[in-house]
Design a protein around this motif. Structure first.
Motif, PDB file in Angstrom:
ATOM      1  N   LEU A  43      -6.693  -5.972  12.517  1.00  0.00           N
ATOM      2  CA  LEU A  43      -5.387  -5.648  11.960  1.00  0.00           C
ATOM      3  C   LEU A  43      -5.130  -6.618  10.816  1.00  0.00           C
ATOM      4  CD1 LEU A  43      -2.948  -3.744  12.539  1.00  0.00           C
ATOM      5  CD2 LEU A  43      -1.993  -5.578  13.953  1.00  0.00           C
ATOM      6  N   ALA A  44      -4.433  -6.167   9.781  1.00  0.00           N
ATOM      7  CA  ALA A  44      -4.152  -7.047   8.649  1.00  0.00           C
ATOM      8  C   ALA A  44      -2.762  -6.766   8.095  1.00  0.00           C
ATOM      9  CB  ALA A  44      -5.199  -6.866   7.551  1.00  0.00           C
ATOM     10  N   ILE A  45      -2.062  -7.832   7.718  1.00  0.00           N
ATOM     11  CA  ILE A  45      -0.802  -7.693   6.986  1.00  0.00           C
ATOM     12  C   ILE A  45      -1.076  -7.987   5.526  1.00  0.00           C
ATOM     13  CG2 ILE A  45       1.526  -8.585   6.627  1.00  0.00           C
ATOM     14  CD1 ILE A  45       1.725  -9.289   9.520  1.00  0.00           C
ATOM     15  N   HIS A  46      -0.754  -7.047   4.651  1.00  0.00           N
ATOM     16  CA  HIS A  46      -0.920  -7.115   3.195  1.00  0.00           C
ATOM     17  C   HIS A  46      -2.267  -6.492   2.818  1.00  0.00           C
ATOM     18  CE1 HIS A  46      -0.888  -8.470  -0.980  1.00  0.00           C
ATOM     19  NE2 HIS A  46       0.382  -8.825  -0.817  1.00  0.00           N
ATOM     20  N   LEU A  47      -2.180  -5.383   2.115  1.00  0.00           N
ATOM     21  CA  LEU A  47      -3.377  -4.624   1.762  1.00  0.00           C
ATOM     22  C   LEU A  47      -4.395  -5.427   0.957  1.00  0.00           C
ATOM     23  CD1 LEU A  47      -2.019  -1.098   0.730  1.00  0.00           C
ATOM     24  CD2 LEU A  47      -3.510  -1.645   2.649  1.00  0.00           C
ATOM     25  N   TYR A  48      -3.903  -6.253   0.034  1.00  0.00           N
ATOM     26  CA  TYR A  48      -4.855  -6.972  -0.808  1.00  0.00           C
ATOM     27  C   TYR A  48      -5.259  -8.316  -0.220  1.00  0.00           C
ATOM     28  CZ  TYR A  48      -7.259  -8.916  -4.809  1.00  0.00           C
ATOM     29  OH  TYR A  48      -8.226  -9.469  -5.610  1.00  0.00           O
TER      30      TYR A  48
END
Length: 326
Positions: free
Chosen positions: A61-66
């Motif tokens: 899981l990741a917060i912030h696409l870039y």
């Protein structure tokens, strides 16, 4: 299921708070969620190195696409992304970043937007499938000031007071018990140590540094505290400990001769011998109301009996008078 969660985890930021809250949601469902600062990794290769550990991860899981999402582009795991805000509002304006974020969104199993506006912007600028983006506003968990439990470390910032002794252990405890906070209050005496303390406070959560206050303000802060803390390497006799006792505030003092001379363990206060022992004694103080009431009552009586201001005044007046005697 073991999940890798990447986010920008600068201390005391909204992103950090959001990530911690989401991590707790995941773990409350029975999963293992390893939250890591995206800044630790330069590329997907670095992430893949982490993923090779045993037991293996099953998802990410990741917060912030870039900032975080790009690190998952080449990993062989199913993953989801959460829009951070600046990715959709600002980074899409940079062609190179927008191209990377489009790849991330295409590969992601799902994406989460906090607002309808973010969802619409992502669909417009990143040509995303609408069905892939879930709208989920942020949940709110506020801390009422009255519910905070303040552990107050009153000391000048110098080596003998060892103000960093409890910082790491307390911060870890705070992450599991958010209402518990440590405030270090005192004058900046040693510039080098003061810089170290400021740096440590910036990178940890639940620990704060307050500027020097007048004695009246310090006493007011003590009275509002759950406990007054001493972490000194050595003491002659700590005025802060005696003042706390007199104000009916529990004392948690490091077990050194100078402190043990005035704090009788479990009678007038609590002594600890290590950061972990400090946490143990603090938890006892939290859970055992009878213990708390006993040390407060006995601490007040001890100070009144052995540390009388009137007796001190009489002694010094008598000694000074003796200087003039023949």
């Amino acid at each position: 299921m073991k999940i890798l969660f990447l986010a920008c985890l600068k201390p005391k930021t909204g992103n950090h708070t959001t990530a911690e809250r989401i991590r707790s949601h995941i773990e409350s469902a029975g999963h293992i969620c390893e939250l890591r600062h995206a800044g630790e990794f330069q590329s997907s290769a670095d992430v893949n190195s982490l993923l090779s550990q045993d037991p293996p991860f099953q998802g990410a899981l990741a917060i912030h696409l870039y900032r975080a999402g790009r690190l998952l582009l080449d990993v062989q795991l199913p993953f989801g992304v959460i829009f951070g805000g600046t990715d959709i509002n600002e980074d899409v304006k940079v062609e190179q970043k927008r191209a990377v974020m489009e790849q991330v969104l295409r590969k992601a199993r799902f994406a989460v937007a906090f607002t309808t506006k973010l969802k619409e912007e992502a669909e417009i600028h990143l040509m995303s499938q609408s069905s892939k983006i879930y709208l989920q506003p942020q949940g709110v968990e506020s801390e009422h000031v009255d519910e905070l439990r303040v552990f107050l470390l009153v000391c000048g910032l110098r080596t003998v007071k060892d103000p960093l002794y409890l910082v790491e252990a307390f911060s870890a405890w705070h992450c599991k018990n958010v209402p518990n906070i440590l405030i270090i209050l005192g004058p900046n005496i040693d510039p080098v140590l003061t810089a170290e303390v400021k740096s440590a406070v910036k990178r940890t959560t639940g620990v704060f540094l307050a500027h020097e206050r007048s004695q009246q303000e310090v006493h007011a802060a003590m009275k509002r505290s759950f406990a007054v803390v001493n972490s000194s390497v050595s003491e002659g006799m700590s005025a802060a400990i005696l003042e706390a006792m007199h104000l009916r505030v529990p004392v948690l003092a490091r077990n050194i001769p100078g402190n043990a001379a005035v704090v009788q363990h479990e009678v007038t206060g609590l002594l600890y011998s290590s950061p972990q022992d400090f946490l143990h004694q603090s938890q006892r103080l939290l859970s055992d109301q009878e213990l708390r009431e006993r040390v407060v009552r006995n601490g007040k009586l001890y100070v009144e009996e052995h540390h009388s201001l009137e007796k001190e005044r009489e002694t010094y007046q008598r000694l000074v008078d003796s200087l003039h005697s023949v």
